[in-house]
Design a protein around this motif. Structure first.
Motif, PDB file in Angstrom:
ATOM      1  N   MET A   1     -14.506   1.859 -50.625  1.00 60.77           N
ATOM      2  CA  MET A   1     -14.895   3.239 -50.331  1.00 60.77           C
ATOM      3  C   MET A   1     -16.141   3.237 -49.441  1.00 60.77           C
ATOM      4  O   MET A   1     -17.054   2.461 -49.650  1.00 60.77           O
ATOM      5  N   ILE A   2     -16.187   4.111 -48.470  1.00 60.12           N
ATOM      6  CA  ILE A   2     -17.332   4.219 -47.584  1.00 60.12           C
ATOM      7  C   ILE A   2     -18.525   4.708 -48.386  1.00 60.12           C
ATOM      8  O   ILE A   2     -18.435   5.662 -49.147  1.00 60.12           O
ATOM      9  N   ASP A   3     -19.671   4.077 -48.201  1.00 58.04           N
ATOM     10  CA  ASP A   3     -20.871   4.457 -48.942  1.00 58.04           C
ATOM     11  C   ASP A   3     -21.302   5.890 -48.675  1.00 58.04           C
ATOM     12  O   ASP A   3     -21.903   6.527 -49.513  1.00 58.04           O
ATOM     13  N   VAL A   4     -21.006   6.421 -47.485  1.00 54.04           N
ATOM     14  CA  VAL A   4     -21.423   7.778 -47.134  1.00 54.04           C
ATOM     15  C   VAL A   4     -20.221   8.722 -47.118  1.00 54.04           C
ATOM     16  O   VAL A   4     -20.208   9.708 -46.419  1.00 54.04           O
ATOM     17  N   SER A   5     -19.223   8.430 -47.941  1.00 54.00           N
ATOM     18  CA  SER A   5     -17.942   9.123 -47.848  1.00 54.00           C
ATOM     19  C   SER A   5     -18.020  10.633 -47.980  1.00 54.00           C
ATOM     20  O   SER A   5     -17.191  11.327 -47.440  1.00 54.00           O
ATOM     21  N   GLU A   6     -18.991  11.140 -48.690  1.00 53.52           N
ATOM     22  CA  GLU A   6     -19.001  12.577 -48.889  1.00 53.52           C
ATOM     23  C   GLU A   6     -20.100  13.292 -48.126  1.00 53.52           C
ATOM     24  O   GLU A   6     -20.171  14.504 -48.162  1.00 53.52           O
ATOM     25  N   ASN A   7     -20.973  12.572 -47.441  1.00 54.18           N
ATOM     26  CA  ASN A   7     -22.079  13.280 -46.815  1.00 54.18           C
ATOM     27  C   ASN A   7     -22.273  12.983 -45.327  1.00 54.18           C
ATOM     28  O   ASN A   7     -23.261  13.398 -44.752  1.00 54.18           O
ATOM     29  N   LYS A   8     -21.364  12.280 -44.695  1.00 54.58           N
ATOM     30  CA  LYS A   8     -21.490  12.005 -43.267  1.00 54.58           C
ATOM     31  C   LYS A   8     -20.157  12.224 -42.585  1.00 54.58           C
ATOM     32  O   LYS A   8     -19.159  11.610 -42.933  1.00 54.58           O
ATOM     33  N   LYS A   9     -20.143  13.117 -41.593  1.00 52.38           N
ATOM     34  CA  LYS A   9     -18.904  13.513 -40.913  1.00 52.38           C
ATOM     35  C   LYS A   9     -18.372  12.418 -39.991  1.00 52.38           C
ATOM     36  O   LYS A   9     -17.186  12.165 -39.950  1.00 52.38           O
TER      37      LYS A   9
ATOM     38  N   ILE B   1     -18.964   8.357 -38.440  1.00 50.27           N
ATOM     39  CA  ILE B   1     -19.612   7.083 -38.746  1.00 50.27           C
ATOM     40  C   ILE B   1     -19.234   6.073 -37.659  1.00 50.27           C
ATOM     41  O   ILE B   1     -18.089   6.030 -37.216  1.00 50.27           O
ATOM     42  N   SER B   2     -20.205   5.312 -37.237  1.00 49.76           N
ATOM     43  CA  SER B   2     -19.953   4.350 -36.164  1.00 49.76           C
ATOM     44  C   SER B   2     -19.436   3.033 -36.732  1.00 49.76           C
ATOM     45  O   SER B   2     -19.622   2.726 -37.909  1.00 49.76           O
ATOM     46  N   THR B   3     -18.816   2.268 -35.862  1.00 52.38           N
ATOM     47  CA  THR B   3     -18.344   0.939 -36.250  1.00 52.38           C
ATOM     48  C   THR B   3     -19.524   0.095 -36.719  1.00 52.38           C
ATOM     49  O   THR B   3     -19.422  -0.627 -37.719  1.00 52.38           O
ATOM     50  N   ALA B   4     -20.657   0.199 -36.033  1.00 54.09           N
ATOM     51  CA  ALA B   4     -21.844  -0.574 -36.415  1.00 54.09           C
ATOM     52  C   ALA B   4     -22.299  -0.212 -37.832  1.00 54.09           C
ATOM     53  O   ALA B   4     -22.666  -1.093 -38.613  1.00 54.09           O
ATOM     54  N   GLU B   5     -22.263   1.084 -38.178  1.00 52.62           N
ATOM     55  CA  GLU B   5     -22.652   1.499 -39.532  1.00 52.62           C
ATOM     56  C   GLU B   5     -21.687   0.930 -40.570  1.00 52.62           C
ATOM     57  O   GLU B   5     -22.107   0.450 -41.626  1.00 52.62           O
ATOM     58  N   LEU B   6     -20.401   0.971 -40.271  1.00 57.59           N
ATOM     59  CA  LEU B   6     -19.409   0.402 -41.192  1.00 57.59           C
ATOM     60  C   LEU B   6     -19.648  -1.097 -41.368  1.00 57.59           C
ATOM     61  O   LEU B   6     -19.567  -1.616 -42.485  1.00 57.59           O
ATOM     62  N   ARG B   7     -19.952  -1.766 -40.273  1.00 53.82           N
ATOM     63  CA  ARG B   7     -20.231  -3.205 -40.348  1.00 53.82           C
ATOM     64  C   ARG B   7     -21.480  -3.455 -41.195  1.00 53.82           C
ATOM     65  O   ARG B   7     -21.511  -4.391 -41.989  1.00 53.82           O
ATOM     66  N   ASN B   8     -22.498  -2.586 -41.057  1.00 52.34           N
ATOM     67  CA  ASN B   8     -23.720  -2.725 -41.863  1.00 52.34           C
ATOM     68  C   ASN B   8     -23.449  -2.509 -43.353  1.00 52.34           C
ATOM     69  O   ASN B   8     -24.164  -3.056 -44.193  1.00 52.34           O
TER      70      ASN B   8
END
Length: 192
Positions: A1-9, A11-18
């Motif tokens: 699950m994405i860490d920011v799944s409910e509060n960020k519209k 998300i960049s590939t770099a953020e997902l990689r982080n």
């Protein structure tokens, strides 16, 4: 699950990689319908639970863009005019590869000096967008008065002059740097 799944519209590939997602896992997230590719570097979070804002989309589709002209004027309450598209300025040397069907985004190509002056970042939770400050918005609306419309320009300027937080010195400073001091002075002399 994405860490920011409910509060960020978006998300960049770099953020997902982080967050620790490999390209394989990012592909799985896309296949399972959690995210949708917007362009080469950005995904839309389909599990987003927050408020929708067209400016977030503009930031995602035009990453180096800045909300400008009538969209910025509307944001600051300088006009009752409801733009049919989000006005976004981008450096004239940059290119935009993909634009969404909705919201419609209208691109304005500005020279580098005009792009650097008066940019501010607005954060709403984990989301953000860039917009020109109020004085830069007024200077740009006056400069592009023929594209924006004379009536709309007059409305923006009258509403700006009616504000207690206006900074006329900053407006003149911007007008001087943007080489439109004469027209700004003319408009102010007529309305003051």
């Amino acid at each position: 699950m994405i860490d920011v799944s409910e509060n960020k519209k978006f998300i960049s590939t770099a953020e997902l990689r982080n967050f620790g997602y490999s390209y394989y896992k990012i592909g799985k997230l896309e296949k399972t319908g959690m995210i949708k590719r917007v362009n080469r570097t950005t995904y839309e979070n389909l599990k987003y639970q927050g408020d929708e804002n067209d400016f977030f989309s503009a930031e995602a589709f035009v990453p180096d863009g800045v909300i400008c002209l009538m969209s910025a004027a509307r944001y600051y309450g300088l006009t009752e005019f409801l733009p049919d598209a989000v006005d976004v300025a981008i450096d004239r040397k940059k290119k935009v590869s993909t634009l969404p069907d909705w919201p419609e985004i209208r691109i304005y190509y500005f020279d580098p000096v005009r792009m650097e002056i008066g940019v501010r970042e607005v954060r709403e939770g984990a989301n953000r967008f860039h917009i020109f400050d109020i004085e830069k918005t007024v200077a740009d609306v006056i400069y592009y008065r023929n594209k924006v419309g004379i009536e709309e320009t007059a409305e923006v300027l009258k509403n700006y002059l009616g504000r207690k937080d206006r900074k006329i010195d900053r407006l003149y400073d911007y007008a001087t740097k943007l080489r439109c001091e004469k027209i700004v002075r003319t408009y102010l002399e007529v309305l003051i």
